[in-house]
Design an enzyme around this catalytic site. Structure first.
Site, short mmCIF file in Angstrom:
data_model
loop_
_atom_site.label_atom_id
_atom_site.label_comp_id
_atom_site.label_asym_id
_atom_site.label_seq_id
_atom_site.Cartn_x
_atom_site.Cartn_y
_atom_site.Cartn_z
N ASP A 1 18.01 -4.98 11.80
CA ASP A 1 16.77 -5.47 12.37
C ASP A 1 15.64 -4.57 11.85
O ASP A 1 15.89 -3.49 11.31
CB ASP A 1 16.87 -5.41 13.89
CG ASP A 1 15.59 -5.76 14.59
OD1 ASP A 1 14.95 -6.76 14.21
OD2 ASP A 1 15.20 -5.02 15.53
N ASP B 1 17.87 -3.68 18.31
CA ASP B 1 17.40 -3.05 19.55
C ASP B 1 17.02 -4.04 20.64
O ASP B 1 16.70 -3.63 21.76
CB ASP B 1 16.16 -2.20 19.24
CG ASP B 1 14.92 -3.04 18.98
OD1 ASP B 1 13.90 -2.84 19.66
OD2 ASP B 1 14.97 -3.93 18.10
N ASP C 1 11.70 -4.25 13.38
CA ASP C 1 10.87 -3.62 14.41
C ASP C 1 11.73 -3.09 15.56
O ASP C 1 12.55 -3.81 16.12
CB ASP C 1 9.85 -4.62 14.95
CG ASP C 1 8.85 -5.03 13.91
OD1 ASP C 1 7.82 -4.35 13.77
OD2 ASP C 1 9.10 -6.04 13.20
#
Length: 266
Positions: A47, A224, A49
């Site tokens: 991922d 996240d 950001d």
């Protein structure tokens, strides 16, 4: 803000994967888990950001650390090219941030998959234009709300106007109620997104694991956010690992970037 989704994930009624293979949300019991030692047989799905990049006030204000691109290049060399970026951002935005890299992966949570040869595969009906306009109008009426328009999805960021969270949610649910079988509302970190229901981060994992240089490798998905959980489960389905940044990297993208250097040094 607690992250959630408005529909159950595929397979959610089935037995959940064991925590030893896929990280759950952080708790006192598992917060100290260290990231695994990188392996040459890995296929790495990352991922952007909140994972490789620190969260900023707006999507446009993120900072790309000076050595991130070279470390991604090094990891790709170490893993024979089996490195992919799977992000909620639009593909053009990913490429702008990581230039000159054009890695395989998925954008807009999997609405677009870029194959290793550069071919792009797209699915999902784009969010209707009048829905986008409704969010733009809300942005004008409520200072601090930022509307991010993507080719398939639309996002309302309220990090700079947290008191407007309920108003943003009200509008999003009102819009999705017009086509509930085609679209869904996703909550993320101080943001809310409308996307096609056919789209998840599992799609890039399944698609890329069927072809070289990813096929036959151990998929490791690092993320996240709630949208990354589909990627975790897809990696698990292929015998791999799902690593939650909060659990394995102390919630710090810097720690993920330090670990990425270990991959590049294989």
């Amino acid at each position: 803000m607690t992250v959630s989704r408005t529909r159950p994930r595929a397979g959610e009624q089935e037995r959940r994967p064991e925590a030893s293979f896929m990280d759950n949300q952080p708790s006192t019991a598992n917060a100290a888990l260290a990231p695994p030692r990188p392996g040459r047989n890995w296929a790495l799905f990352l991922d952007l950001d909140g994972t490789l990049l620190d969260i900023a006030a707006t999507p446009a204000s993120v900072t790309v650390p000076p050595d991130l691109v070279s470390d991604l290049q090094g990891a790709a060399r170490a893993l024979n090219g089996a490195v992919a970026i799977v992000s909620g951002r639009a593909l053009a935005d990913i490429d702008r941030l990581l230039q000159p890299l054009r890695l395989a992966g998925g954008s807009e949570h999997g609405a677009v998959v870029r194959l290793p040869d550069g071919t792009q595969e797209q699915i999902g009906t784009p969010v209707p234009r009048n829905w986008v306009e409704a969010f733009m109008e809300l942005q004008e009426r409520r200072p601090g709300i930022l509307t991010e328009v993507k080719p398939h999805n639309v996002v309302a960021h309220f990090r700079n106007a947290p008191d407007q969270a309920a108003e943003v949610m009200r509008l999003a649910r009102q819009l999705v109620a017009r086509a509930p079988h085609e679209f869904e509302v996703m909550e993320a970190k101080m943001a809310l997104e409308i996307r096609p229901r056919a789209v998840t981060k599992a799609r890039p994992v399944h698609r890329l694991m069927a072809m070289a240089p990813f096929a036959g490798r151990l998929p490791v998905f690092v993320g996240d956010d709630v949208t990354d959980e589909d990627g975790f489960e897809a990696a698990l389905a292929h015998g791999g690992l799902g690593l939650n940044v909060a659990v394995r990297f102390n919630g710090r993208p810097q720690d993920v970037r330090d670990w990425l250097k270990r991959v590049a040094d294989l």
